[in-house]
Scaffold this active site. Structure first.
Site, short mmCIF file in Angstrom:
data_model
loop_
_atom_site.label_atom_id
_atom_site.label_comp_id
_atom_site.label_asym_id
_atom_site.label_seq_id
_atom_site.Cartn_x
_atom_site.Cartn_y
_atom_site.Cartn_z
N GLU A 55 0.76 -1.14 -0.04
CA GLU A 55 0.03 -0.03 -0.17
C GLU A 55 0.95 1.45 0.09
O GLU A 55 0.42 2.40 0.25
CB GLU A 55 -0.92 0.10 1.35
CG GLU A 55 -0.30 -0.01 2.65
CD GLU A 55 -1.44 -0.26 3.58
OE1 GLU A 55 -2.05 -1.23 3.90
OE2 GLU A 55 -1.82 0.94 3.87
N CYS B 146 -3.12 -4.93 4.07
CA CYS B 146 -1.97 -5.56 4.54
C CYS B 146 -1.98 -7.14 3.96
O CYS B 146 -1.24 -7.71 4.51
CB CYS B 146 -1.92 -5.58 6.02
SG CYS B 146 -1.73 -4.06 7.09
N HIS C 246 -0.98 -12.10 10.82
CA HIS C 246 -0.60 -10.73 10.36
C HIS C 246 -0.27 -10.00 11.97
O HIS C 246 -1.09 -10.36 12.96
CB HIS C 246 -1.80 -10.11 9.71
CG HIS C 246 -1.63 -8.36 9.86
ND1 HIS C 246 -0.48 -7.93 9.11
CD2 HIS C 246 -2.35 -7.57 10.06
CE1 HIS C 246 -0.54 -6.70 9.02
NE2 HIS C 246 -1.73 -6.48 9.87
#
Lengths: 133, 365
Positions: free
Chosen positions: B98, B130, B253
């Site tokens: 991103e 993400c 994550h």
């Protein structure tokens, strides 16, 4: 506009792509098609390993336009493992001082900061202290 | 109500695993973490007089000459070093991020050119907050598993953005990983299957032309991160008939230290199973790179036969779960490129002023 120049040089700038002389096996960087050692034609591409050591260095405190955001920075002559001497910026020095004989490795980095927000980002080789491992 | 107009409750749908026709796996992997570190207590010192809670120890900060293109190139070179294949055998170079340097012009063509994978290659930039990196990995599994390509490269890399003083500034780090996906018989870790859990959940976003993202504060937790990670993980357990104890390692994550620790516990994993891949306390949240750079740290020490579960999370929102099995080919591979822990150990601490300069937060005009 220098777009054609950046485009033409991308292979050598991004990845240290040089040439090897088919007659005397000298490795050439930058590529120039004629071997400076024996004067014969040398057009075979050669991928340099990127490893070398600092031959000499200096620090730039008064940078040219486009390099202001990185100053002060260190410029070095790097003796490549395969022979040629290359001038480039040293990067990622952190607290380390540049030293003659310091082992370095090639990385591809932003050469020129985009002071003109609309312009091209120019990438190319720099050298950093060799990472352990 | 007839069967055709019943509302399908997707949250309770039995997981449908994604498995390629031909088995695939990771043939080469590479990480990258920049050298500089900003301690979270520095952000707290400047913005809360030192009273703010610290979500991590410190985060990685890219040098002023680094961006997602240069960082991807280094991770890609490390992956190639371990795969030991010619770059021209790679038929796709996909970069998930991103923080792509250009709004329009692919990062992936710069990376493909630098590693020598041009011109017979696919190249595209991916974006899913993400989880852009794992999304590209799943696509790579598909094109390799169908026999269209021998090898495909998927990268997740970020130089994450956080507004000065915002909660995100403590954690928004820089780094990521590159993977070369290829046939399972050449793989150092087979990716046995994958499953994705996706809903429209507005927990975090950045509008066009905005420098910094917005987030939904506490909303980023329960309905977003935890819901998606645990749903994907549980679906994976159910569909593969496995339990947490069947895995040697798990990696999620990691936007801060607590979230992945809690998600791991919710799925039944022990702290020992997640600690190798839990890098966020020392490098920050590397966004598209966060779960997968944890995977590289695991592969650096994994043994043949080890099973690994990975679950990414991207805001907006979704999770990709993968089950991997390490093969005999892992032997000798980690040493062929710089290991993830070696990058983390290469560390120069900076203060907030140096950080502000390096990240271009000073107004010069």
């Amino acid at each position: 506009m220098d777009i054609p120049r950046h485009w033409r040089l991308k292979k050598q700038r991004y990845a240290l792509m040089g040439e090897v002389c088919g007659h005397c096996d000298a490795k050439l960087f930058p590529p120039r098609d004629i071997c400076p050692e024996c004067g014969e034609e040398a057009k075979t591409l050669f991928q340099f390993s990127g490893r070398g050591e600092v031959y000499s260095h200096t620090t730039v405190y008064d940078p040219p336009q486009g390099y202001e955001s990185q100053a002060p920075y260190t410029l070095a002559m790097v003796k490549l493992e395969e022979g040629p001497l290359v001038t480039a910026q040293l990067t990622d020095l952190g607290e380390q001082e540049a030293e003659i004989g310091m082992p370095v490795e090639m990385v591809t980095r932003l050469l020129r900061s985009a002071t003109d927000e609309r312009g091209l980002l120019v990438y190319g080789y720099k050298f950093r202290p060799a990472v352990a491992g | 109500m007839t069967e055709s107009n019943q509302i399908h409750d997707h949250e309770h749908e039995t997981a449908r695993l994604l498995k390629p026709q031909n088995p695939v796996g990771i043939v080469g992997y590479g990480a990258y973490v920049p050298r500089y570190r900003l301690p979270a207590k520095e952000v707290s010192r400047v913005w809360t007089n030192g009273t703010g809670g610290l979500p991590i120890l410190e985060k990685s900060v890219p040098g002023s000459d680094e961006d997602v293109a240069t960082m991807s190139i280094e991770a890609a070179r490390n992956a190639l070093g371990r795969a030991q294949i010619a770059p021209t055998e790679i038929r796709a170079v996909w970069v998930g991020s991103e923080s792509h340097p250009y709004a329009v012009k692919p990062t992936s063509t710069i990376v493909a050119e630098a590693i020598g994978a041009v011109p017979s290659t696919q190249a595209a930039d991916w974006e899913f907050a993400c989880k852009a990196g794992t999304e590209a990995m799943v696509a790579a599994m598909g094109v390799v598993g169908s026999g269209m390509m021998g090898y495909a490269m998927a990268i997740g890399m970020d130089t994450a953005q956080g507004r000065p003083g915002d909660a995100l500034e403590y954690t928004a780090g820089a780094g990521g990983a590159a993977f070369i996906i290829g046939p399972a018989d050449k793989a150092l870790a087979e990716i046995e299957s994958t499953y994705s859990f996706v809903t429209d959940t507005p927990d975090f976003w950045r509008r066009a032309y905005q420098k910094y993202p917005e987030h939904g504060h506490r909303f980023t937790g329960e309905p977003a991160y935890f819901k998606h990670i645990t749903s994907a993980g549980e679906a994976m357990f159910e569909a593969t008939g496995t339990k947490a104890e069947d895995y040697k390692f798990a990696v999620f994550h990691q936007p801060n230290t607590k979230f992945p620790q809690r998600a791991g516990a919710m799925l039944g994993f022990t702290p020992e199973q997640i600690e190798t891949g839990l890098l966020v306390p020392r490098i920050g949240n590397t966004y598209s790179g966060a779960a997968i750079i944890g995977l590289t740290a695991i592969l650096d020490i994994a043994e043949p036969g080890d099973r690994i579960m990975l679950v990414s999370f991207g805001s907006g929102a979704g999770s990709d779960a993968m089950v991997l099995r390490v093969t005999d080919n892992i032997k000798g591979k980690p040493q062929l490129a710089t290991k993830t822990e070696d990058y983390i150990a290469r560390r120069t601490e900076i203060d907030y002023a140096e950080y502000v300069r390096m990240r271009g937060k000073l107004t010069m005009k």
